[in-house]
Design a protein around this motif. Structure first.
Motif, PDB file in Angstrom:
ATOM      1  N   ARG A  61       0.832  -1.209   0.000  1.00 16.29           N
ATOM      2  CA  ARG A  61       0.000   0.000   0.000  1.00 16.29           C
ATOM      3  C   ARG A  61       0.866   1.259   0.000  1.00 16.29           C
ATOM      4  NH1 ARG A  61      -5.451  -0.798   2.546  1.00 16.29           N
ATOM      5  NH2 ARG A  61      -5.119   1.308   3.275  1.00 16.29           N
ATOM      6  N   GLU A  64       0.121   6.323  -2.473  1.00 17.01           N
ATOM      7  CA  GLU A  64      -0.889   7.081  -1.754  1.00 17.01           C
ATOM      8  C   GLU A  64      -1.442   8.205  -2.623  1.00 17.01           C
ATOM      9  OE1 GLU A  64      -0.495   9.801   2.019  1.00 17.01           O
ATOM     10  OE2 GLU A  64      -0.623   7.695   2.614  1.00 17.01           O
ATOM     11  N   LEU A  86     -17.545   4.584   1.413  1.00 16.83           N
ATOM     12  CA  LEU A  86     -16.100   4.808   1.455  1.00 16.83           C
ATOM     13  C   LEU A  86     -15.483   4.378   2.780  1.00 16.83           C
ATOM     14  CD1 LEU A  86     -15.118   7.999  -0.533  1.00 16.83           C
ATOM     15  CD2 LEU A  86     -15.021   5.611  -1.167  1.00 16.83           C
ATOM     16  N   GLU A  91      -9.098   0.419   1.121  1.00 16.96           N
ATOM     17  CA  GLU A  91      -8.089   1.329   0.576  1.00 16.96           C
ATOM     18  C   GLU A  91      -8.122   2.711   1.212  1.00 16.96           C
ATOM     19  OE1 GLU A  91      -9.479  -1.510  -2.655  1.00 16.96           O
ATOM     20  OE2 GLU A  91     -10.434  -0.302  -1.116  1.00 16.96           O
ATOM     21  N   VAL A  92      -9.244   3.072   1.819  1.00 16.15           N
ATOM     22  CA  VAL A  92      -9.397   4.399   2.418  1.00 16.15           C
ATOM     23  C   VAL A  92      -8.715   4.424   3.781  1.00 16.15           C
ATOM     24  CG1 VAL A  92     -11.035   6.114   3.286  1.00 16.15           C
ATOM     25  CG2 VAL A  92     -11.507   4.886   1.152  1.00 16.15           C
ATOM     26  N   VAL A 106     -10.220  12.607   0.981  1.00 19.76           N
ATOM     27  CA  VAL A 106     -10.062  11.161   1.131  1.00 19.76           C
ATOM     28  C   VAL A 106      -8.600  10.819   0.891  1.00 19.76           C
ATOM     29  CG1 VAL A 106     -10.894   8.893   0.394  1.00 19.76           C
ATOM     30  CG2 VAL A 106     -12.369  10.903   0.115  1.00 19.76           C
ATOM     31  N   ARG A 107      -8.006  10.077   1.814  1.00 19.00           N
ATOM     32  CA  ARG A 107      -6.632   9.597   1.634  1.00 19.00           C
ATOM     33  C   ARG A 107      -6.718   8.111   1.369  1.00 19.00           C
ATOM     34  NH1 ARG A 107      -1.902   8.540   5.322  1.00 19.00           N
ATOM     35  NH2 ARG A 107      -3.377   8.770   7.019  1.00 19.00           N
ATOM     36  N   VAL A 108      -6.126   7.701   0.253  1.00 20.27           N
ATOM     37  CA  VAL A 108      -6.224   6.325  -0.216  1.00 20.27           C
ATOM     38  C   VAL A 108      -4.818   5.743  -0.328  1.00 20.27           C
ATOM     39  CG1 VAL A 108      -6.913   4.900  -2.178  1.00 20.27           C
ATOM     40  CG2 VAL A 108      -8.328   6.826  -1.494  1.00 20.27           C
ATOM     41  N   TYR A 116      -5.039   2.084  -7.905  1.00 14.11           N
ATOM     42  CA  TYR A 116      -5.836   3.285  -7.687  1.00 14.11           C
ATOM     43  C   TYR A 116      -6.950   3.396  -8.726  1.00 14.11           C
ATOM     44  CZ  TYR A 116      -7.434   8.036  -7.281  1.00 14.11           C
ATOM     45  OH  TYR A 116      -8.248   9.128  -7.136  1.00 14.11           O
ATOM     46  N   PHE A 119      -9.652   1.098  -7.738  1.00 16.74           N
ATOM     47  CA  PHE A 119     -10.395   1.632  -6.605  1.00 16.74           C
ATOM     48  C   PHE A 119     -11.337   2.744  -7.061  1.00 16.74           C
ATOM     49  CE2 PHE A 119     -10.686   5.130  -3.536  1.00 16.74           C
ATOM     50  CZ  PHE A 119     -11.433   4.508  -2.552  1.00 16.74           C
ATOM     51  N   SER A 135      -7.803  14.078  -8.066  1.00 15.55           N
ATOM     52  CA  SER A 135      -6.792  13.229  -7.447  1.00 15.55           C
ATOM     53  C   SER A 135      -5.454  13.957  -7.379  1.00 15.55           C
ATOM     54  CB  SER A 135      -6.610  11.947  -8.270  1.00 15.55           C
ATOM     55  OG  SER A 135      -7.824  11.246  -8.378  1.00 15.55           O
TER      56      SER A 135
END
Length: 146
Positions: A61, A64, A86, A91-92, A106-108, A116, A119, A135
């Motif tokens: 992961r 980001e 969400l 992934e969140v 939102v931080r993914v 990504y 997602f 994004s």
């Protein structure tokens, strides 16, 4: 909350695995009073929990993305559905509702750009009434919370 409570909090933020003996030594208390203070801070909700900080690359992961997201409407049903969807997504990492524009931050965290895209297409873009998605790809993390 006094200076000793603040010192306890600072030490636990640096290392949440400290034993009570180690913590007491660092803040200048004996073990009994130190333990009672920690228990009071926990009971009062000042200390909300303890966690391990995991290396994102080790668990696939390390890619980001920060997303600014706005909804077409702010009615309870739209907001609730969006937030629940969400919040359940693995992934969140962080989901914040904001005042003003955009509506959400939102931080993914995913493995890579393909992750990504999957997602975004499979989760975010399937939620009704999304107005705008922007994004931002992280170049470098300069500072994170302890």
């Amino acid at each position: 909350m006094d200076a000793i409570d603040r010192a306890i909090i600072a030490e636990l933020e640096r290392d949440g695995r400290l034993t009570n003996v180690q913590l007491a030594q660092r803040v200048g208390l004996t073990t009994g009073p130190c333990l009672r203070r920690v228990q009071r801070l926990e009971a009062d909700g000042v200390i909300r929990g303890y966690r391990a900080v995991i290396d994102p690359a080790s668990v696939g992961r390390s890619f980001e993305v920060l997303i600014e997201l706005s909804l077409e409407a702010q009615d309870a049903e739209t907001v609730e559905r969006f937030e629940e969807t969400l919040a359940r997504a693995e992934e969140v990492v962080e989901l914040r509702r904001l005042f003003g524009s955009p509506d959400y931050f939102v931080r993914v965290a995913v493995a890579d750009l393909a992750g990504y895209e999957a997602f975004l297409s499979g989760h975010v873009m399937t939620i009704p009434r999304i107005k705008n998605v922007t994004s931002h790809f992280t170049m470098k993390t300069v500072k994170t919370a302890p």
